[in-house]
Design a protein around this motif. Sequence first.
Motif, PDB file in Angstrom:
ATOM      1  N   GLU A  36       0.814  -1.216   0.000  1.00 53.17           N
ATOM      2  CA  GLU A  36       0.000   0.000   0.000  1.00 53.17           C
ATOM      3  C   GLU A  36       0.847   1.265   0.000  1.00 53.17           C
ATOM      4  N   ILE A  37       1.998   1.228   0.651  1.00 54.24           N
ATOM      5  CA  ILE A  37       2.828   2.432   0.728  1.00 54.24           C
ATOM      6  C   ILE A  37       3.892   2.478  -0.363  1.00 54.24           C
ATOM      7  N   ALA A  38       3.922   1.449  -1.195  1.00 50.06           N
ATOM      8  CA  ALA A  38       4.901   1.394  -2.276  1.00 50.06           C
ATOM      9  C   ALA A  38       4.425   2.206  -3.475  1.00 50.06           C
ATOM     10  N   GLY A  39       5.383   2.795  -4.142  1.00 46.17           N
ATOM     11  CA  GLY A  39       5.095   3.515  -5.374  1.00 46.17           C
ATOM     12  C   GLY A  39       5.490   2.677  -6.574  1.00 46.17           C
ATOM     13  N   PRO A  40       5.299   3.217  -7.769  1.00 47.51           N
ATOM     14  CA  PRO A  40       5.604   2.445  -8.982  1.00 47.51           C
ATOM     15  C   PRO A  40       7.090   2.114  -9.133  1.00 47.51           C
ATOM     16  N   ASP A  41       7.957   2.888  -8.498  1.00 45.57           N
ATOM     17  CA  ASP A  41       9.399   2.642  -8.597  1.00 45.57           C
ATOM     18  C   ASP A  41       9.977   2.021  -7.334  1.00 45.57           C
TER      19      ASP A  41
END
Length: 142
Positions: free
Chosen positions: A24-29
Amino acid sequence: MYEHILVPTDGSPGTMNALAHAQEIAGPDSTIHALSVIDQRIYLAAGGDQQDAVIQFLREDAIDAVDDVVDEMPRTMATTEAIREGVPHRVILEYADEHDIDVIVMGTHGRTGRDQLAALGSVTERVVENARCPVLVVHIDQ
């Protein structure tokens, strides 16, 4: 968003709760780092003739734990797998420093009996107390 997210795993079902929060706290990179630590205190406590068997069992357990995390990851998200030996909280903290981890996401307790009796497992507690980066502690229901 966090670039490098560490999810320590001991193979307990609660790890998947922590992993869900990490995603949930991860971004696309972002990269999710799945780390399992073979607790050297366990195999050192075994008798000399049993140490090899204990190490092999713990290693297989660690491989399964990391594989479970990776299997739950979307194919589009970068992952890194690591298995290390040592004292769990120390290895987690060392890994976080070595890999410039932005946040550690872990459960309130692991699967060891003593840890399950405490509100906050001893490994988690030591990581929270000593980490140089934020630690997201996810409540693990029994």
